[in-house]
Design an enzyme around this catalytic site. Structure first.
Site, PDB file in Angstrom:
ATOM      1  N   HIS A 110     -13.976 -14.072   3.235  1.00 39.76           N
ATOM      2  CA  HIS A 110     -15.050 -13.657   4.149  1.00 39.76           C
ATOM      3  C   HIS A 110     -15.926 -12.546   3.562  1.00 39.76           C
ATOM      4  O   HIS A 110     -16.671 -11.898   4.290  1.00 39.76           O
ATOM      5  CB  HIS A 110     -14.456 -13.221   5.501  1.00 39.76           C
ATOM      6  CG  HIS A 110     -13.902 -14.365   6.293  1.00 39.76           C
ATOM      7  ND1 HIS A 110     -13.113 -14.218   7.407  1.00 39.76           N
ATOM      8  CD2 HIS A 110     -14.035 -15.707   6.126  1.00 39.76           C
ATOM      9  CE1 HIS A 110     -12.774 -15.410   7.886  1.00 39.76           C
ATOM     10  NE2 HIS A 110     -13.315 -16.330   7.118  1.00 39.76           N
ATOM     11  N   CYS A 121     -34.186 -11.697  -2.239  1.00 40.66           N
ATOM     12  CA  CYS A 121     -33.968 -12.220  -3.606  1.00 40.66           C
ATOM     13  C   CYS A 121     -32.528 -12.672  -3.841  1.00 40.66           C
ATOM     14  O   CYS A 121     -32.230 -13.282  -4.853  1.00 40.66           O
ATOM     15  CB  CYS A 121     -34.392 -11.184  -4.650  1.00 40.66           C
ATOM     16  SG  CYS A 121     -33.310  -9.741  -4.733  1.00 40.66           S
ATOM     17  N   CYS A 139     -33.036  -3.379  -0.831  1.00 42.97           N
ATOM     18  CA  CYS A 139     -32.569  -3.939  -2.108  1.00 42.97           C
ATOM     19  C   CYS A 139     -33.133  -3.091  -3.248  1.00 42.97           C
ATOM     20  O   CYS A 139     -34.339  -2.844  -3.286  1.00 42.97           O
ATOM     21  CB  CYS A 139     -33.059  -5.384  -2.227  1.00 42.97           C
ATOM     22  SG  CYS A 139     -32.817  -6.115  -3.851  1.00 42.97           S
ATOM     23  N   CYS A 142     -35.897  -5.571  -5.201  1.00 44.88           N
ATOM     24  CA  CYS A 142     -37.182  -6.002  -4.630  1.00 44.88           C
ATOM     25  C   CYS A 142     -37.594  -5.190  -3.400  1.00 44.88           C
ATOM     26  O   CYS A 142     -38.705  -5.363  -2.898  1.00 44.88           O
ATOM     27  CB  CYS A 142     -37.124  -7.491  -4.293  1.00 44.88           C
ATOM     28  SG  CYS A 142     -36.107  -7.871  -2.855  1.00 44.88           S
ATOM     29  N   THR A 180      -2.887 -12.892  11.149  1.00 39.77           N
ATOM     30  CA  THR A 180      -4.110 -13.626  11.481  1.00 39.77           C
ATOM     31  C   THR A 180      -3.888 -14.452  12.740  1.00 39.77           C
ATOM     32  O   THR A 180      -2.819 -15.020  12.938  1.00 39.77           O
ATOM     33  CB  THR A 180      -4.612 -14.515  10.313  1.00 39.77           C
ATOM     34  OG1 THR A 180      -5.767 -15.233  10.749  1.00 39.77           O
ATOM     35  CG2 THR A 180      -3.569 -15.475   9.805  1.00 39.77           C
ATOM     36  N   ASN A 205       3.622 -11.806  12.303  1.00 41.64           N
ATOM     37  CA  ASN A 205       2.592 -11.470  13.291  1.00 41.64           C
ATOM     38  C   ASN A 205       3.288 -10.852  14.499  1.00 41.64           C
ATOM     39  O   ASN A 205       4.418 -11.222  14.816  1.00 41.64           O
ATOM     40  CB  ASN A 205       1.839 -12.753  13.704  1.00 41.64           C
ATOM     41  CG  ASN A 205       0.502 -12.455  14.374  1.00 41.64           C
ATOM     42  OD1 ASN A 205       0.429 -11.696  15.344  1.00 41.64           O
ATOM     43  ND2 ASN A 205      -0.558 -13.050  13.853  1.00 41.64           N
ATOM     44  N   GLU A 207       2.381 -11.359  17.392  1.00 42.43           N
ATOM     45  CA  GLU A 207       2.333 -12.340  18.482  1.00 42.43           C
ATOM     46  C   GLU A 207       2.557 -13.745  17.979  1.00 42.43           C
ATOM     47  O   GLU A 207       2.429 -14.014  16.791  1.00 42.43           O
ATOM     48  CB  GLU A 207       0.961 -12.268  19.167  1.00 42.43           C
ATOM     49  CG  GLU A 207       0.840 -11.027  20.035  1.00 42.43           C
ATOM     50  CD  GLU A 207      -0.574 -10.800  20.523  1.00 42.43           C
ATOM     51  OE1 GLU A 207      -1.390 -11.743  20.472  1.00 42.43           O
ATOM     52  OE2 GLU A 207      -0.841  -9.660  20.933  1.00 42.43           O
TER      53      GLU A 207
HETATM   54  N1  APR Z   1       0.984  -6.640  12.332  1.00 42.57           N
HETATM   55  C1  APR Z   1       0.883  -7.983  12.283  1.00 42.57           C
HETATM   56  N2  APR Z   1       0.024  -8.681  13.022  1.00 42.57           N
HETATM   57  C2  APR Z   1      -0.764  -7.999  13.861  1.00 42.57           C
HETATM   58  C3  APR Z   1      -0.710  -6.591  13.982  1.00 42.57           C
HETATM   59  C4  APR Z   1       0.224  -5.894  13.172  1.00 42.57           C
HETATM   60  N3  APR Z   1       0.366  -4.587  13.193  1.00 42.57           N
HETATM   61  N4  APR Z   1      -1.633  -6.211  14.900  1.00 42.57           N
HETATM   62  C5  APR Z   1      -2.232  -7.310  15.318  1.00 42.57           C
HETATM   63  N5  APR Z   1      -1.727  -8.409  14.702  1.00 42.57           N
HETATM   64  C6  APR Z   1      -2.128  -9.802  14.814  1.00 42.57           C
HETATM   65  C7  APR Z   1      -2.614 -10.260  16.162  1.00 42.57           C
HETATM   66  O1  APR Z   1      -1.513 -10.732  16.935  1.00 42.57           O
HETATM   67  C8  APR Z   1      -3.559 -11.378  15.804  1.00 42.57           C
HETATM   68  O2  APR Z   1      -2.886 -12.616  15.713  1.00 42.57           O
HETATM   69  O3  APR Z   1      -3.226  -9.958  13.952  1.00 42.57           O
HETATM   70  C9  APR Z   1      -4.070 -11.005  14.409  1.00 42.57           C
HETATM   71  C10 APR Z   1      -5.490 -10.501  14.354  1.00 42.57           C
HETATM   72  O4  APR Z   1      -6.336 -11.526  14.751  1.00 42.57           O
HETATM   73  P1  APR Z   1      -7.925 -11.431  14.653  1.00 42.57           P
HETATM   74  O5  APR Z   1      -8.386 -10.130  15.204  1.00 42.57           O
HETATM   75  O6  APR Z   1      -8.450 -12.685  15.238  1.00 42.57           O
HETATM   76  O7  APR Z   1      -8.188 -11.360  13.093  1.00 42.57           O
HETATM   77  P2  APR Z   1      -8.306 -12.525  12.026  1.00 42.57           P
HETATM   78  O8  APR Z   1      -7.329 -13.601  12.274  1.00 42.57           O
HETATM   79  O9  APR Z   1      -8.296 -11.855  10.703  1.00 42.57           O
HETATM   80  O10 APR Z   1      -9.758 -13.051  12.329  1.00 42.57           O
HETATM   81  C11 APR Z   1     -10.266 -14.017  11.489  1.00 42.57           C
HETATM   82  O11 APR Z   1     -12.448 -13.885  12.419  1.00 42.57           O
HETATM   83  O12 APR Z   1     -13.561 -12.147  13.360  1.00 42.57           O
HETATM   84  C12 APR Z   1     -13.579 -13.063  12.329  1.00 42.57           C
HETATM   85  O13 APR Z   1     -14.350 -13.039  10.115  1.00 42.57           O
HETATM   86  C13 APR Z   1     -13.537 -12.344  11.020  1.00 42.57           C
HETATM   87  O14 APR Z   1     -11.961 -12.457   9.228  1.00 42.57           O
HETATM   88  C14 APR Z   1     -12.095 -12.465  10.613  1.00 42.57           C
HETATM   89  C15 APR Z   1     -11.718 -13.811  11.218  1.00 42.57           C
END
Ligand code: APR
Length: 237
Positions: A110, A121, A139, A142, A180, A205, A207
């Site tokens: 990303h 440019c 920039c 330019c 994520t 994670n 969650e």
């Molecule tokens: N340790 C592990 N996991 C965690 C923690 C922690 N301390 N805190 C939060 N999380 C988890 C949450 O449960 C969630 O599933 O991290 C995740 C964060 O999710 P998002 O905020 O949606 O982040 P991400 O998955 O990186 O988003 C993807 O979306 O907003 C766009 O481009 C942006 O790169 C980003 C993409």
């Protein structure tokens, strides 16, 4: 421990790995700026309508991230990379904390908040200045306005970078997916593709996510603790 049985080790990280460094996640309540959600500002339409407002949001995020340091999870990944020769880190994060911790083989799918791209440019350059002198930043070549070199909602990822990421996960023997939400595509596809090609999928994670159901093992804990536990478990095997 037999390191070879973990190789190729591919790690995919999202905002959750930086949460313990104090970087707000996108979908958490702390991710709000003024009254805006990231999805309202991190878009080409928002930038077209009001580039200054979008830049103020990014100036805030740059300032916030500049005050953050890598945490134990970033450090441990850099350490693991030193021990495993076939290692790739794919990150959705634009905060630069993996590189700051010493990770080397990183694919930033990303982009990076510390890189600029000219809207006219197309030149790209690194800029770590906090605060920025002028918004929107001009920039140097330019003089036209720059934008952050990150992928916004509604934009496609750089095809070369994306191809590289997909090729990489297809080779994975073990794939770690850390922090994520697994709902933003095409990044969310990477663990599925890795799994389909035979990777052992481990999720860390706080969650349960859409990835949990296909994971071979889930560490439902913070990134720092979960990664440490996973690594300790590898020493036992
Ligand atoms: N340790 C592990 N996991 C965690 C923690 C922690 N301390 N805190 C939060 N999380 C988890 C949450 O449960 C969630 O599933 O991290 C995740 C964060 O999710 P998002 O905020 O949606 O982040 P991400 O998955 O990186 O988003 C993807 O979306 O907003 C766009 O481009 C942006 O790169 C980003 C993409």
């Amino acid at each position: 421990m037999e390191i070879a049985k973990l190789e190729p080790l591919i790690v995919l990280t999202g905002a959750g790995i930086s949460a313990e460094s104090g970087v707000p996640t996108f979908r958490g309540a702390e991710g709000l700026w003024r009254t805006y959600r990231a999805e309202e500002l991190a878009t080409p339409i928002a930038f077209h309508r009001d580039p200054l407002l979008v830049w103020e949001f990014y100036a805030w995020r740059r300032e916030l991230i500049a005050a953050c340091e890598p945490n134990q999870a970033h450090w441990l990944l850099a350490d693991i990379e030193k021990q495993i020769s076939d290692f790739t880190l794919i990150t959705q994060n634009v905060d630069g904390l993996h590189a700051a911790a010493g990770s080397r083989n990183i694919i930033e799918i990303h982009g990076s908040i510390w890189r600029m791209r000219c809207t006219s440019c197309g030149d790209r350059w690194d800029d770590g200045n906090v605060p920025l002198e002028k918004l929107p930043p001009p920039c140097p070549g330019c003089g036209e306005k720059a934008r952050p070199d990150v992928v916004w909602f509604g934009e496609t990822l750089d095809p070369e970078v994306l191809d590289h990421a997909f090729e990489t996960v297809q080779r994975a023997r073990v794939m770690l997916v850390i922090g994520t939400s697994g709902i933003v595509y095409p990044a969310a596809e990477l663990p599925r593709v890795g799994k389909m090609h035979g990777a052992k999928l481990i999720e860390i994670n706080t969650e349960i996510t859409p990835i949990s159901g296909i994971a071979d093992q889930v560490y439902q804990s913070k990134a720092t603790i979960g990664l440490q536990d996973w690594w300790a478990d590898q020493q036992k095997d």
